[in-house]
Design a protein around this motif. Sequence first.
Motif, PDB file in Angstrom:
ATOM      1  N   SER A 194      -6.050   4.382  19.737  1.00 21.06           N
ATOM      2  CA  SER A 194      -5.535   4.793  21.049  1.00 21.06           C
ATOM      3  C   SER A 194      -6.549   4.494  22.138  1.00 21.06           C
ATOM      4  O   SER A 194      -6.205   3.949  23.190  1.00 21.06           O
ATOM      5  CB  SER A 194      -5.208   6.293  21.060  1.00 21.06           C
ATOM      6  N   GLY A 195      -7.797   4.849  21.890  1.00 22.81           N
ATOM      7  CA  GLY A 195      -8.840   4.591  22.876  1.00 22.81           C
ATOM      8  C   GLY A 195      -9.032   3.120  23.155  1.00 22.81           C
ATOM      9  O   GLY A 195      -9.208   2.709  24.305  1.00 22.81           O
ATOM     10  N   GLY A 202      -1.466   8.819   9.897  1.00 21.94           N
ATOM     11  CA  GLY A 202      -2.404   8.856  11.005  1.00 21.94           C
ATOM     12  C   GLY A 202      -2.529   7.552  11.766  1.00 21.94           C
ATOM     13  O   GLY A 202      -3.213   7.482  12.771  1.00 21.94           O
ATOM     14  N   GLN A 203      -1.857   6.500  11.306  1.00 14.33           N
ATOM     15  CA  GLN A 203      -1.938   5.213  11.993  1.00 14.33           C
ATOM     16  C   GLN A 203      -1.075   5.250  13.244  1.00 14.33           C
ATOM     17  O   GLN A 203      -0.029   5.888  13.280  1.00 14.33           O
ATOM     18  CB  GLN A 203      -1.449   4.102  11.069  1.00 14.33           C
ATOM     19  N   GLU A 233     -10.530   9.777  13.778  1.00 16.95           N
ATOM     20  CA  GLU A 233      -9.192   9.517  13.246  1.00 16.95           C
ATOM     21  C   GLU A 233      -8.766   8.105  13.615  1.00 16.95           C
ATOM     22  O   GLU A 233      -8.963   7.675  14.754  1.00 16.95           O
ATOM     23  CB  GLU A 233      -8.173  10.504  13.837  1.00 16.95           C
ATOM     24  N   PRO A 234      -8.136   7.375  12.692  1.00 13.90           N
ATOM     25  CA  PRO A 234      -7.709   6.006  13.007  1.00 13.90           C
ATOM     26  C   PRO A 234      -6.833   5.905  14.253  1.00 13.90           C
ATOM     27  O   PRO A 234      -7.013   5.025  15.076  1.00 13.90           O
ATOM     28  CB  PRO A 234      -6.932   5.574  11.757  1.00 13.90           C
ATOM     29  N   VAL A 252       0.846  -1.170   0.000  1.00  8.41           N
ATOM     30  CA  VAL A 252       0.000   0.000   0.000  1.00  8.41           C
ATOM     31  C   VAL A 252       0.894   1.236   0.000  1.00  8.41           C
ATOM     32  O   VAL A 252       1.842   1.332   0.759  1.00  8.41           O
ATOM     33  CB  VAL A 252      -0.918  -0.010   1.248  1.00  8.41           C
ATOM     34  N   SER A 253       0.604   2.186  -0.851  1.00  5.46           N
ATOM     35  CA  SER A 253       1.385   3.406  -0.946  1.00  5.46           C
ATOM     36  C   SER A 253       0.901   4.426   0.082  1.00  5.46           C
ATOM     37  O   SER A 253      -0.286   4.506   0.366  1.00  5.46           O
ATOM     38  CB  SER A 253       1.230   3.988  -2.351  1.00  5.46           C
ATOM     39  N   ASN A 254       1.842   5.192   0.638  1.00  4.87           N
ATOM     40  CA  ASN A 254       1.469   6.234   1.584  1.00  4.87           C
ATOM     41  C   ASN A 254       2.491   7.349   1.579  1.00  4.87           C
ATOM     42  O   ASN A 254       3.557   7.231   1.001  1.00  4.87           O
ATOM     43  CB  ASN A 254       1.264   5.660   2.984  1.00  4.87           C
ATOM     44  N   TYR A 255       2.170   8.447   2.250  1.00  4.93           N
ATOM     45  CA  TYR A 255       3.035   9.617   2.293  1.00  4.93           C
ATOM     46  C   TYR A 255       4.402   9.323   2.885  1.00  4.93           C
ATOM     47  O   TYR A 255       5.371   9.959   2.551  1.00  4.93           O
ATOM     48  CB  TYR A 255       2.392  10.735   3.120  1.00  4.93           C
TER      49      TYR A 255
END
Length: 167
Positions: free
Chosen positions: A76-77, A12-13, A70-71, A1-4
């Motif tokens: 986190s929660g 954001g993960q 947000e993911p 998977v491509s990402n920034y």
Amino acid sequence: VSNYLNGTCQLGQLLLQGVKQELSNGQFLREAYVYQEGSYNHNQRMRLLDTSPHRDGHVWDDVYYRVDDEPRTLMSGQIVLRGLLGPEMDAYFKANTRYPVIPLHTADFDRDVLSANVKICPRLGEIRERHLRSSGYRSFNESREAKTLRDFQHNVLKVPHENQDMH
């Protein structure tokens, strides 16, 4: 998977370091607020969640879990709850061969009130614009440090657009 970030995680993960931190946060919350009725080794003023075996219902019935969409905050929660209620979740799993369902409360970004939202309060847009035009902000934004950070984000982290910084 491509990402920034040109790696294996998505923008954001939550990273493994964040997972460990959130698990510790949940465990600290457990030490501070979780107690069993009749146990006198806990500050009575700090009692929030009773995990006594004789209580009616489950301890998570007393938990209201609210996050934004947000993911990383969702995850986190979930991990904080794992640190907070892990032993009770494991006992539930052992008795029911499944983990408990803890309701998640969230809102669409357009209507969420957890963050400053110009769609709910248009005046915030005016305040933001005034701030962006202020001499203090312009001085900060044009500083060598700010330019260095933007160059790093663009050239090293490969943030695709100059105006899409990662705060």
